[in-house]
Design a protein around this motif. Sequence first.
Motif, PDB file in Angstrom:
ATOM      1  N   PHE A  51      42.049  59.218  36.642  1.00  0.00           N
ATOM      2  CA  PHE A  51      43.389  58.836  36.168  1.00  0.00           C
ATOM      3  C   PHE A  51      43.899  57.593  36.894  1.00  0.00           C
ATOM      4  N   ASN A  52      43.000  56.632  37.120  1.00  0.00           N
ATOM      5  CA  ASN A  52      43.360  55.409  37.823  1.00  0.00           C
ATOM      6  C   ASN A  52      44.098  54.481  36.858  1.00  0.00           C
ATOM      7  N   ALA A  53      45.356  54.186  37.172  1.00  0.00           N
ATOM      8  CA  ALA A  53      46.196  53.409  36.263  1.00  0.00           C
ATOM      9  C   ALA A  53      46.052  51.899  36.432  1.00  0.00           C
ATOM     10  N   ALA A  54      45.242  51.450  37.381  1.00  0.00           N
ATOM     11  CA  ALA A  54      45.056  50.014  37.605  1.00  0.00           C
ATOM     12  C   ALA A  54      44.082  49.462  36.567  1.00  0.00           C
ATOM     13  N   MET A  55      44.614  48.765  35.550  1.00  0.00           N
ATOM     14  CA  MET A  55      43.793  48.317  34.417  1.00  0.00           C
ATOM     15  C   MET A  55      42.760  47.274  34.805  1.00  0.00           C
ATOM     16  N   LEU A  56      42.846  46.752  36.022  1.00  0.00           N
ATOM     17  CA  LEU A  56      41.865  45.780  36.506  1.00  0.00           C
ATOM     18  C   LEU A  56      40.449  46.337  36.453  1.00  0.00           C
ATOM     19  N   HIS A  57      40.295  47.658  36.445  1.00  0.00           N
ATOM     20  CA  HIS A  57      38.970  48.264  36.513  1.00  0.00           C
ATOM     21  C   HIS A  57      38.324  48.471  35.137  1.00  0.00           C
ATOM     22  N   TYR A  58      39.125  48.461  34.052  1.00  0.00           N
ATOM     23  CA  TYR A  58      38.553  48.818  32.747  1.00  0.00           C
ATOM     24  C   TYR A  58      39.089  48.012  31.575  1.00  0.00           C
ATOM     25  N   ASP A  59      40.015  47.103  31.811  1.00  0.00           N
ATOM     26  CA  ASP A  59      40.546  46.233  30.755  1.00  0.00           C
ATOM     27  C   ASP A  59      40.010  44.826  30.996  1.00  0.00           C
ATOM     28  N   GLY A  60      38.936  44.479  30.266  1.00  0.00           N
ATOM     29  CA  GLY A  60      38.278  43.202  30.490  1.00  0.00           C
ATOM     30  C   GLY A  60      39.158  42.013  30.165  1.00  0.00           C
ATOM     31  N   HIS A  61      39.991  42.129  29.142  1.00  0.00           N
ATOM     32  CA  HIS A  61      40.872  41.017  28.775  1.00  0.00           C
ATOM     33  C   HIS A  61      41.903  40.775  29.871  1.00  0.00           C
ATOM     34  N   TYR A  62      42.468  41.865  30.383  1.00  0.00           N
ATOM     35  CA  TYR A  62      43.409  41.717  31.498  1.00  0.00           C
ATOM     36  C   TYR A  62      42.700  41.106  32.710  1.00  0.00           C
ATOM     37  N   ALA A  63      41.515  41.622  33.038  1.00  0.00           N
ATOM     38  CA  ALA A  63      40.807  41.144  34.224  1.00  0.00           C
ATOM     39  C   ALA A  63      40.479  39.653  34.123  1.00  0.00           C
ATOM     40  N   ALA A  64      40.254  39.167  32.889  1.00  0.00           N
ATOM     41  CA  ALA A  64      39.925  37.755  32.702  1.00  0.00           C
ATOM     42  C   ALA A  64      41.084  36.838  33.091  1.00  0.00           C
ATOM     43  N   GLN A  65      42.295  37.361  33.130  1.00  0.00           N
ATOM     44  CA  GLN A  65      43.457  36.549  33.496  1.00  0.00           C
ATOM     45  C   GLN A  65      43.687  36.547  35.015  1.00  0.00           C
ATOM     46  N   THR A  66      42.901  37.343  35.755  1.00  0.00           N
ATOM     47  CA  THR A  66      43.068  37.428  37.197  1.00  0.00           C
ATOM     48  C   THR A  66      42.103  36.483  37.913  1.00  0.00           C
ATOM     49  N   GLU A  67      42.222  36.409  39.219  1.00  0.00           N
ATOM     50  CA  GLU A  67      41.322  35.558  40.003  1.00  0.00           C
ATOM     51  C   GLU A  67      39.884  36.036  39.959  1.00  0.00           C
ATOM     52  N   PHE A  68      39.669  37.313  39.609  1.00  0.00           N
ATOM     53  CA  PHE A  68      38.311  37.863  39.593  1.00  0.00           C
ATOM     54  C   PHE A  68      37.572  37.544  38.294  1.00  0.00           C
ATOM     55  N   LYS A  69      38.316  37.359  37.199  1.00  0.00           N
ATOM     56  CA  LYS A  69      37.778  36.975  35.888  1.00  0.00           C
ATOM     57  C   LYS A  69      37.014  38.087  35.173  1.00  0.00           C
ATOM     58  N   LYS A  70      36.797  39.193  35.840  1.00  0.00           N
ATOM     59  CA  LYS A  70      36.121  40.332  35.214  1.00  0.00           C
ATOM     60  C   LYS A  70      36.533  41.598  35.961  1.00  0.00           C
ATOM     61  N   PRO A  71      36.316  42.760  35.365  1.00  0.00           N
ATOM     62  CA  PRO A  71      36.777  43.998  36.008  1.00  0.00           C
ATOM     63  C   PRO A  71      36.221  44.179  37.408  1.00  0.00           C
ATOM     64  N   LEU A  72      37.099  44.613  38.305  1.00  0.00           N
ATOM     65  CA  LEU A  72      36.747  44.866  39.696  1.00  0.00           C
ATOM     66  C   LEU A  72      36.362  46.336  39.849  1.00  0.00           C
ATOM     67  N   VAL A  73      35.268  46.589  40.563  1.00  0.00           N
ATOM     68  CA  VAL A  73      34.820  47.972  40.756  1.00  0.00           C
ATOM     69  C   VAL A  73      35.818  48.708  41.650  1.00  0.00           C
ATOM     70  N   VAL A  74      36.127  49.956  41.269  1.00  0.00           N
ATOM     71  CA  VAL A  74      37.061  50.800  42.013  1.00  0.00           C
ATOM     72  C   VAL A  74      36.571  50.951  43.460  1.00  0.00           C
ATOM     73  N   SER A  75      37.470  50.765  44.412  1.00  0.00           N
ATOM     74  CA  SER A  75      37.093  50.833  45.824  1.00  0.00           C
ATOM     75  C   SER A  75      36.491  52.184  46.193  1.00  0.00           C
ATOM     76  N   THR A  76      37.097  53.245  45.656  1.00  0.00           N
ATOM     77  CA  THR A  76      36.596  54.572  46.017  1.00  0.00           C
ATOM     78  C   THR A  76      35.219  54.844  45.431  1.00  0.00           C
ATOM     79  N   LEU A  77      34.836  54.155  44.345  1.00  0.00           N
ATOM     80  CA  LEU A  77      33.479  54.293  43.824  1.00  0.00           C
ATOM     81  C   LEU A  77      32.486  53.689  44.810  1.00  0.00           C
ATOM     82  N   THR A  78      32.826  52.521  45.358  1.00  0.00           N
ATOM     83  CA  THR A  78      31.976  51.911  46.376  1.00  0.00           C
ATOM     84  C   THR A  78      31.828  52.830  47.583  1.00  0.00           C
ATOM     85  N   LEU A  79      32.931  53.432  48.023  1.00  0.00           N
ATOM     86  CA  LEU A  79      32.874  54.337  49.178  1.00  0.00           C
ATOM     87  C   LEU A  79      31.992  55.546  48.888  1.00  0.00           C
ATOM     88  N   GLN A  80      32.106  56.104  47.685  1.00  0.00           N
ATOM     89  CA  GLN A  80      31.266  57.245  47.333  1.00  0.00           C
ATOM     90  C   GLN A  80      29.792  56.869  47.351  1.00  0.00           C
TER      91      GLN A  80
END
Length: 347
Positions: A51-80
């Motif tokens: 239930f992660n509400a940060a659209m940066l992880h799954y909305d590619g169009h939104y992510a393209a408008q950010t400095e990353f240009k593509k979806p950023l992997v969830v931090s807790t997924l990296t930790l797992q």
Amino acid sequence: MYSAYAQLSETRFLEIYGLNFEEFSEGQVFHHRPGLTVSQQDNAQEALDTFNAAMLHYDGHYAAQTEFKKPLVVSTLTLQRIFGMSWKTFARKDRIVAIEEITMTAPVFGGDTLYCTSKIISVGHTAGNTGTVTVKASCTNQEGVEVAALTYTLTIFKKGKHPVWGNLPGSCSNPWFLAYHKREDGSLQETTGIFFEGFAKGQVFEHRPQITLHPSSMLQHAAQNMQWHPLYHNPEFARQTYGRDRLPACELHVLSLITAATTTTFGRVVANLGWTDTKLSRHFYTQDRFRVESEVLAARASHSRPDQGILTIKTVARDQNEEEAVSFIRTLLVYREDKGPYSAAGY
């Protein structure tokens, strides 16, 4: 050097994992293998499942408008993934008692491959059957860039106290069966199986951990493989048509699990050339448990592939009643010593 097997007899070997508390010391460095490539599918699934509400992880169009240009992997997924990749060395843990610090040092994107290295910071006090070990973990991507670092403390069972591996005979001294190889700087890197030269006719390997069937994975694998027969997902159909009081597992799902259970020992496989004489004794159901072992029937050099050898192995899975449930014979191509992609891939 630490072994990946306990020797039960002259030709029988049991896969074992992890170090006892007494085997850890300050300054040790462990490089965990294998690494793991993260996909955007993994990323989106983790975000939506939690239930992660940060659209940066799954909305590619939104992510393209950010400095990353593509979806950023969830931090807790990296930790797992960090904790998952390091499980073999710390397999004799009781639990994680604290995470002192977490730092996300660089972005992770779908398609990145992650690797984990652990350094033992301190070996602390003991209480009862366990002692505390503090670890500094570093996660890097395929370019060698650190993407995350964390410090955590866990409790590890003392020698002879682990509920599974506590009362096993001594580790195997066979040099082919080492759990680690030593790098030039003295750090230890986890191995990924046995080279062809380490196998001989008559060897028997008991694979661990054991396999348990779970209803969620049974349904998931049937659906994902277009195994849409109602026998595997419709309880009423199974009851009325076949007189079954519960849903069975798809046979190919069980075969996949049993085959995968052998991959710790046969991890240096080039290719699986095929199965013969596959036998399944009955229907299998949720909570069925399998103890898997493999015997080397033959080992010969490949005439056409000088860097590889050919193994013939028989694998048998026994259920919770110690009855033979599944058996098959397989032929495998296996890399010879110091051959294959290992050095180039950082293994």
